[in-house]
Structure formats: C-alpha cells, structure tokens
Scaffold this motif. Structure first.
Motif, PDB file in Angstrom:
ATOM      1  N   GLY A   1      38.574  44.223  46.896  1.00 34.55           N
ATOM      2  CA  GLY A   1      39.075  43.246  47.846  1.00 34.55           C
ATOM      3  C   GLY A   1      38.690  43.485  49.290  1.00 34.55           C
ATOM      4  O   GLY A   1      39.070  42.704  50.167  1.00 34.55           O
TER       5      GLY A   1
ATOM      6  N   TYR B   1      37.265  32.898  46.357  1.00 32.26           N
ATOM      7  CA  TYR B   1      37.553  33.938  47.346  1.00 32.26           C
ATOM      8  C   TYR B   1      38.043  33.302  48.642  1.00 32.26           C
ATOM      9  O   TYR B   1      39.000  33.762  49.249  1.00 32.26           O
TER      10      TYR B   1
ATOM     11  N   TYR C   1      42.068  33.672  47.970  1.00 35.05           N
ATOM     12  CA  TYR C   1      42.261  34.920  48.713  1.00 35.05           C
ATOM     13  C   TYR C   1      42.135  34.738  50.220  1.00 35.05           C
ATOM     14  O   TYR C   1      42.345  35.675  50.976  1.00 35.05           O
ATOM     15  N   ARG C   2      41.783  33.544  50.628  1.00 36.09           N
ATOM     16  CA  ARG C   2      41.666  33.176  52.042  1.00 36.09           C
ATOM     17  C   ARG C   2      40.694  34.074  52.801  1.00 36.09           C
ATOM     18  O   ARG C   2      40.845  34.301  53.989  1.00 36.09           O
TER      19      ARG C   2
ATOM     20  N   HIS D   1      40.214  37.178  53.063  1.00 37.52           N
ATOM     21  CA  HIS D   1      40.948  38.146  53.891  1.00 37.52           C
ATOM     22  C   HIS D   1      40.082  39.298  54.414  1.00 37.52           C
ATOM     23  O   HIS D   1      40.233  39.705  55.561  1.00 37.52           O
TER      24      HIS D   1
END
Length: 193
Positions: free
Chosen positions: A88, A139, A143-144, A146
């Motif tokens: 991530g 993504y 998941y913005r 990030h």
C-alpha cells in the motif's frame, strides 16, 4: 522547451528486469529522443542507509551517494519517480532515499516562517509513476491513491516541488496493461512531463 529531467527509479531489486525498470527506460528513451536532457538514479543500487535518529536527520548528509543525488536533484527541472506499490505504500528503499536526500537544509530551511520552513526546491515539477497489481482506477477510487497523495503533499510539495502529477499503471501482470503503460510513459517522456 527541453527540460532537465531526473528519473528516480525505485524498484527495490537492484538486478533490474522488472517492469519499473522498463518504464524508466521507456521514459528516458522518449525524453532524450525529444531533446530533453535526462539523468537517472537507480535507488536500490545506491549506498543509502536509513536514518536511525533525530540527530542523523538534522545533520548534513555525508554519504557520497546522498550528496550526488542532492546535486542531481538541484540540477533537474523535473523529477520522475517510478516505483511499485508495496503493501500500500512506496518501497522502503525509496523512503530511506527520501529521508537521507530531502533533509533539513537541503529541501527546506529548518527555521520557521509562519509555521513552515522555506521550501528550497521551488521551481521544480514532478511525476510519480506507480505500478500495481490491482486496477489503477480501483486504487484511485477505493483507496483514494493514499500513497500518492501522501508523497505528493507531505514530501514533495512540502519541499516546494509543484506541480506534482501521478500516473497509475495497474494490472501489471497482464501484457496488454504493460504495453498500454509503456505507451503512456513514452508519451510523458516525449513531453517531458
């Protein structure tokens, strides 16, 4: 107008042969073909240990590879970061590189001015190219983005680098996605953005 571009290729495997290495090569070839001046750093092949203390962070860099990277950044108009999304976030080798290279006195002045130190890398722009196994749209949406947003805001913009743009290349295990990603990166290279 031709730009001075620094590609910071940050796949953690120094042996090469990964898609990030191919993307960096495609960007470089297209940029040089368009008349841009290009230099490249392969982070995993540099001798840059992680910082271990606040006193390490606050002192001037002394490692030769760190000083050479700082000189290359100062010379560049545009920075291109290429790395895979790992757990991530950016790989640890890139985080260690950024901690060593973008320390106080180089990337920003430590003395406060209205709550922030002087941003010393103003006038530079950046492109962050992130590869991943999931779809790039997922993504961005779920998941913005990030890791991209944190890198852009907390590291690059804090140092004065802007604009900072992102390119997300997903589904890299599929040949069609790789070919499309390489074509996108070649176009960015030609334009020097």
């Amino acid at each position: 107008m031709p730009a001075k571009v620094l590609i910071i290729q940050a796949h953690p495997d120094p042996r090469g042969g990964h898609f990030c290495h191919a993307l960096a090569a495609a960007y470089r070839e297209a940029a040089e073909g368009a008349g841009h001046r290009v230099e490249q750093l392969d982070v995993a092949s540099l001798d840059i240990p992680p910082l271990e203390s606040e006193s390490d962070w606050n002192r001037e860099a002394d490692a030769a590879d760190v000083r050479a990277a700082q000189a290359a950044i100062l010379e560049a108009d545009h920075l291109v970061f290429v790395f895979p999304l790992w757990m991530g976030m950016m790989p640890a080798v890139l985080k260690a590189f950024l901690e060593q290279v973008l320390r106080p006195g180089f990337a920003f002045a430590p003395e406060a001015r209205e709550g922030f130190g002087e941003r010393k890398l103003k006038g530079k722009s950046a492109r962050i190219i992130i590869t991943m196994g999931m779809p790039g749209l997922f993504y961005r949406g779920f998941y913005r983005a990030h890791a991209f947003r944190a890198f852009k805001r907390n590291i690059l913009k804090f140092s004065g680098i802007k604009p900072v743009r992102g390119t997300f290349i997903g589904l890299v295990d599929r040949e069609a996605s790789r070919e499309k990603g390489l074509a996108r990166v070649r176009d960015l290279g030609r334009r020097g953005v």
